[in-house]
Scaffold this motif. Structure first.
Motif, mmCIF file in Angstrom:
data_model
loop_
_atom_site.group_PDB
_atom_site.id
_atom_site.type_symbol
_atom_site.label_atom_id
_atom_site.label_comp_id
_atom_site.label_asym_id
_atom_site.label_seq_id
_atom_site.Cartn_x
_atom_site.Cartn_y
_atom_site.Cartn_z
ATOM 1 N N GLY A 25 0.790 -1.219 0.000
ATOM 2 C CA GLY A 25 0.000 0.000 0.000
ATOM 3 C C GLY A 25 0.822 1.268 0.000
ATOM 4 N N LEU A 26 2.008 1.225 -0.588
ATOM 5 C CA LEU A 26 2.910 2.376 -0.583
ATOM 6 C C LEU A 26 2.665 3.265 -1.795
ATOM 7 C CD1 LEU A 26 6.201 0.528 0.442
ATOM 8 C CD2 LEU A 26 4.701 1.891 1.920
ATOM 9 N N ASP A 27 2.816 4.552 -1.592
ATOM 10 C CA ASP A 27 2.765 5.507 -2.695
ATOM 11 C C ASP A 27 4.133 5.557 -3.359
ATOM 12 O OD1 ASP A 27 0.108 6.251 -2.259
ATOM 13 O OD2 ASP A 27 0.689 7.732 -0.744
ATOM 14 N N HIS A 56 14.840 5.876 -2.882
ATOM 15 C CA HIS A 56 14.046 6.267 -1.706
ATOM 16 C C HIS A 56 14.902 7.093 -0.762
ATOM 17 C CE1 HIS A 56 12.523 5.358 2.507
ATOM 18 N NE2 HIS A 56 11.573 6.094 1.964
ATOM 19 N N ASP A 57 14.446 8.293 -0.502
ATOM 20 C CA ASP A 57 15.079 9.138 0.509
ATOM 21 C C ASP A 57 16.579 9.297 0.258
ATOM 22 O OD1 ASP A 57 14.891 10.770 2.723
ATOM 23 O OD2 ASP A 57 15.184 9.154 4.172
ATOM 24 N N ALA A 66 16.815 -7.699 -3.201
ATOM 25 C CA ALA A 66 17.340 -6.686 -2.282
ATOM 26 C C ALA A 66 16.294 -5.610 -2.011
ATOM 27 C CB ALA A 66 18.614 -6.068 -2.850
ATOM 28 N N ILE A 67 15.524 -5.255 -3.030
ATOM 29 C CA ILE A 67 14.499 -4.221 -2.853
ATOM 30 C C ILE A 67 13.405 -4.699 -1.908
ATOM 31 C CG2 ILE A 67 12.696 -2.915 -4.014
ATOM 32 C CD1 ILE A 67 14.553 -2.790 -6.471
ATOM 33 N N ILE A 68 12.954 -5.941 -2.058
ATOM 34 C CA ILE A 68 11.912 -6.444 -1.161
ATOM 35 C C ILE A 68 12.419 -6.480 0.282
ATOM 36 C CG2 ILE A 68 10.571 -8.491 -0.536
ATOM 37 C CD1 ILE A 68 10.104 -9.008 -3.484
ATOM 38 N N SER A 69 13.662 -6.892 0.480
ATOM 39 C CA SER A 69 14.229 -6.884 1.832
ATOM 40 C C SER A 69 14.273 -5.459 2.380
ATOM 41 C CB SER A 69 15.633 -7.490 1.823
ATOM 42 O OG SER A 69 15.585 -8.870 1.497
ATOM 43 N N TYR A 70 14.649 -4.511 1.542
ATOM 44 C CA TYR A 70 14.700 -3.110 1.952
ATOM 45 C C TYR A 70 13.303 -2.613 2.333
ATOM 46 C CZ TYR A 70 15.438 1.956 1.612
ATOM 47 O OH TYR A 70 15.481 3.311 1.878
ATOM 48 N N THR A 73 12.170 -3.848 5.626
ATOM 49 C CA THR A 73 12.874 -3.198 6.733
ATOM 50 C C THR A 73 12.343 -1.793 6.983
ATOM 51 O OG1 THR A 73 14.900 -4.463 6.310
ATOM 52 C CG2 THR A 73 15.132 -2.426 7.567
ATOM 53 N N LYS A 74 12.172 -1.033 5.917
ATOM 54 C CA LYS A 74 11.750 0.369 6.050
ATOM 55 C C LYS A 74 10.241 0.515 6.256
ATOM 56 C CE LYS A 74 15.731 2.447 5.518
ATOM 57 N NZ LYS A 74 16.282 3.371 6.537
ATOM 58 N N PHE A 75 9.489 -0.422 5.705
ATOM 59 C CA PHE A 75 8.024 -0.351 5.772
ATOM 60 C C PHE A 75 7.504 -1.724 6.220
ATOM 61 C CE2 PHE A 75 9.601 2.387 2.373
ATOM 62 C CZ PHE A 75 9.120 3.632 2.768
ATOM 63 N N PRO A 76 7.590 -2.029 7.519
ATOM 64 C CA PRO A 76 7.315 -3.388 8.004
ATOM 65 C C PRO A 76 5.851 -3.817 7.947
ATOM 66 C CG PRO A 76 7.785 -1.906 9.831
ATOM 67 C CD PRO A 76 8.090 -1.134 8.594
ATOM 68 N N ALA A 77 4.921 -2.886 7.736
ATOM 69 C CA ALA A 77 3.522 -3.293 7.645
ATOM 70 C C ALA A 77 3.313 -4.191 6.436
ATOM 71 C CB ALA A 77 2.621 -2.060 7.555
#
Length: 243
Positions: A25-27, A56-57, A66-70, A73-77
């Motif tokens: 659900g990320l923008d 990102h940021d 690697a992106i899914i792991s990131y 980590t950053k968006f745990p929901a």
């Protein structure tokens, strides 16, 4: 905090990340690149020229796993990586299996046919890009086709070897899903997402976001038809988990 996905709309590895972002659900914003012109742009920010690349940021992350792991980590929901250690390791093993035994072989086997149909494949490459993208790709297509065939080893016997590898991988997954609803743990995970997204070009789900043709050119379509029953579980994942 803006999220930008640098991608090719046609890429199934990029679809893997689009799905992960949507699942969470990320923008985010898509930055569509034209094949060939993306080399310098990507090498300026990441080690290799390949996409997907997540921005990102102020940070750049390259490669779908690697992106899914990131993201987890950053968006745990709504995590895609199981929390339990055994299920987590199993999910990562299955994801690696799909990345290695499905991803490059779908690409090689499909492009072997599609690159002979520029009127079909050029709109795939140009979708969502600059207004001049189609005209530019038509102009450079003979060279682009040669570069792609060389870089991806789209030639015999590699194409036939990829077909066999794909058939074996699909059967391995089908057997696994015959024993349980998900590859790792008790819920949908990055393993199931990897399997479905990387196989998606074979059954062309509308959620992929690409303007698919009604059928693929031969002999690709006949082979896909022969795999239809085994591909059904992955279509179901799109219906149930890809909103």
């Amino acid at each position: 905090m803006a999220i930008v996905l640098h991608q090719f709309p046609i890429s199934h590895y990029c679809e893997k990340i689009r799905w992960a972002l949507d699942y969470k659900g990320l923008d985010y914003r898509l930055k569509n690149h034209l094949p060939g012109l993306h080399f310098k742009k990507m090498k300026a920010v990441v080690p290799f020229s390949s996409v997907p690349v997540l921005e990102h940021d102020g940070h750049y992350v390259q490669g779908s796993a690697a992106i899914i792991s990131y993201l987890d980590t950053k968006f745990p929901a709504r995590p895609l990586t199981p929390q339990a250690s055994e299920a987590r390791e199993e999910a990562l093993r299955w994801e690696t299996f799909c990345d290695d035994n499905i991803g490059p072989h779908v690409r090689r086997f499909c492009y072997h046919t599609l690159l002979d149909h520029p009127d079909l494949v050029i709109p795939f490459f140009a979708q969502g890009g600059p207004f001049w993208g189609k005209a530019f790709l038509r102009m450079i297509f003979p060279k682009l086709q040669g570069v792609m065939r060389k870089a991806m080893q789209i030639r015999e016997p590699q194409v036939s070897e990829s077909r066999v590898t794909l058939e074996q991988a699909i059967q391995t997954l089908s057997q696994a899903y015959g024993e349980r609803p998900y590859l790792a743990g008790e819920q949908f995970s990055r393993a199931d997402l990897a399997a479905a997204s990387l196989l998606a070009p074979l059954f062309m789900p509308p959620q992929y976001g690409l303007k698919w043709p009604s059928t693929m050119p031969e002999p690709l379509q006949s082979w896909v038809d022969s795999q239809a029953e085994s591909l059904a579980p992955f279509q179901r994942f799109y219906q149930e988990h890809r909103r």
